[in-house]
Design a protein around this motif. Structure first.
Motif, PDB file in Angstrom:
ATOM      1  N   UNK A  38      82.076  28.929  43.022  1.00  0.00           N
ATOM      2  CA  UNK A  38      82.383  27.538  43.889  1.00  0.00           C
ATOM      3  C   UNK A  38      81.116  26.588  43.110  1.00  0.00           C
ATOM      4  N   UNK A  39      81.886  25.341  43.344  1.00  0.00           N
ATOM      5  CA  UNK A  39      81.078  24.683  43.109  1.00  0.00           C
ATOM      6  C   UNK A  39      81.017  23.386  43.625  1.00  0.00           C
ATOM      7  N   UNK A 170      75.633  31.035  36.547  1.00  0.00           N
ATOM      8  CA  UNK A 170      75.779  29.540  37.188  1.00  0.00           C
ATOM      9  C   UNK A 170      75.624  28.895  36.267  1.00  0.00           C
ATOM     10  N   UNK A 171      76.132  27.157  36.530  1.00  0.00           N
ATOM     11  CA  UNK A 171      75.795  26.288  35.369  1.00  0.00           C
ATOM     12  C   UNK A 171      76.522  25.145  36.158  1.00  0.00           C
ATOM     13  N   UNK A 172      77.621  24.790  34.704  1.00  0.00           N
ATOM     14  CA  UNK A 172      77.748  23.020  35.475  1.00  0.00           C
ATOM     15  C   UNK A 172      78.989  23.273  34.930  1.00  0.00           C
ATOM     16  N   UNK A 193      79.502  18.880  38.733  1.00  0.00           N
ATOM     17  CA  UNK A 193      79.661  19.770  39.520  1.00  0.00           C
ATOM     18  C   UNK A 193      77.934  21.283  39.901  1.00  0.00           C
ATOM     19  N   UNK A 194      77.820  21.497  39.681  1.00  0.00           N
ATOM     20  CA  UNK A 194      77.116  22.620  39.821  1.00  0.00           C
ATOM     21  C   UNK A 194      78.241  24.463  40.317  1.00  0.00           C
ATOM     22  N   UNK A 195      77.839  25.454  39.336  1.00  0.00           N
ATOM     23  CA  UNK A 195      78.781  26.464  40.079  1.00  0.00           C
ATOM     24  C   UNK A 195      77.547  27.245  40.209  1.00  0.00           C
ATOM     25  N   UNK A 196      78.091  28.329  41.403  1.00  0.00           N
ATOM     26  CA  UNK A 196      77.862  30.084  41.128  1.00  0.00           C
ATOM     27  C   UNK A 196      78.683  30.880  41.213  1.00  0.00           C
TER      28      UNK A 196
END
Length: 369
Positions: A38-39, A170-172, A193-196
């Motif tokens: 998800x981002x 997790x990251x970008x 975006x940030x994502x997990x």
């Protein structure tokens, strides 16, 4: 009417783990793993009009299926045993004007820091649910056609196989959507975006990586390349129509290692959309002299191929030495994919742009002598 994003994400997670459970029941070891990410992010101001339209932060989900490599081929070890696979992306702009994007990608994953840091690069084709339309959606200057192209880069820190094959990451991410000026308008969008996400390994045993002795000498002599590129595109002015283009050129290249080939070349551009734009501006500004301006351009470029087996990623930077009509910028760049059938024949799929403003999606073939 579209289902909510939360519902889509939930269904993708269920699909991911149901598939994982079925595959895990297979007694044979599997080189595959899956993830769902998800981002949530913000549009960059490369398209100020789109940024004004989108009042909320876009969000999305990317579902991936990955095949791991263990050293069966030379390129596996050369690139620290990368993965390759397919991804399905869904992005919600939370805007009736821009709608939603659904894209299928092909991708590579590369690893660093003892395989805990993963970098993914992906290229794909998809659809936009609310493209520009004079009558029903004239505000959408980002996507002039339902068909779109997309590129994304994702950097994740991973912890794999924390519990029964399940891990987290997790990251970008940076995600670009446009139609490559296939049809105007086409300002596209760029999202940071940030994502997990969650990861599922179908095989939980510690992988065993192999090595293959490589005695080849990749420091080759100079080679001559003859190539052509073609496609269909439209200029910045909406309504002038789509026209074919043709690019002819040659280059001299030198391969210096397994991964690297450098190029220097020249090319001539026959872009019919530019001829029509010149004619339109000459009429609009009552300037008959402008109508006599040559629409052709000649460029000099330097290039680099990052080679991954038969597939490589070509990157070019060019400058128009013949530039009778001022269009966007004298500096241009190109990036895409190249597939080498053998040492002499190859095909390319590239995007030509002027500082992130795409001019054309190019399909090409070349001969290396």
């Amino acid at each position: 009417m579209f289902v909510t994003f939360a519902s889509v994400f939930k269904k993708l997670l269920i699909l991911c783990f149901c598939t994982a459970t079925l595959c895990a029941q297979n007694e044979e070891k599997s080189p595959y793993f899956a993830d769902a990410t998800y981002y949530y992010g913000s549009l960059l101001l490369t398209n100020k009009d789109a940024a004004q339209i989108v009042r909320n932060q876009p969000e999305g989900v990317i579902f991936g299926l990955h095949k791991q490599t263990f050293g069966d081929k030379i390129w596996h070890e050369k690139f620290n045993y990368p993965d390759w696979g397919i991804s399905l992306g869904y992005q919600n702009y939370k805007s009736e004007v821009l709608g939603k994007n659904i894209v299928a990608y092909g991708h590579f994953n590369f690893y660093f820091l003892k395989r805990q840091l993963q970098f993914r690069i992906a290229q794909g084709l998809g659809v936009n649910t609310a493209p520009f339309n004079y009558e029903t959606n004239f505000k959408n200057n980002a996507f002039g056609s339902r068909l779109i192209a997309s590129t994304f880069f994702m950097l994740n820190y991973q912890k794999r196989n924390i519990y029964r094959g399940i891990g987290v990451q997790g990251g970008v991410s940076f995600i670009h959507h446009s139609n490559g000026s296939f049809k105007a308008p086409n300002t596209g969008t760029n999202l940071i975006a940030l994502n997990l996400g969650l990861i599922y390994d179908f095989e939980t045993d510690e992988p065993k990586y192999r090595t293959i002795a490589d005695t080849n000498n990749y420091n080759e002599p100079l080679h001559l390349n003859l190539f052509l590129r073609t496609g269909i595109n439209e200029g910045d002015t909406v309504g002038l129509g789509q026209y074919p283009f043709l690019t002819l050129g040659f280059s001299v290249d030198k391969r210096t290692s397994y991964k690297s080939t450098f190029r220097l070349g020249t090319e001539i551009f026959f872009s019919k959309f530019l001829e029509k734009e010149i004619e339109n501006r000459a009429i609009a500004f009552f300037n008959p002299d402008l109508a006599e301006t040559d629409y052709k351009r000649v460029g000099l470029f330097i290039g680099y191929d990052w080679r991954i087996s038969k597939i490589s990623i070509p990157i070019d930077f060019g400058y128009y030495v013949y530039y009778p009509y001022s269009y966007q910028s004298r500096v241009y760049e190109r990036i895409g994919l190249k597939y080498s059938f053998n040492n002499n024949l190859y095909a390319t799929f590239t995007v030509k742009a002027h500082i992130l403003d795409a001019e054309a999606v190019e399909f090409g073939v070349g001969i290396r002598i």
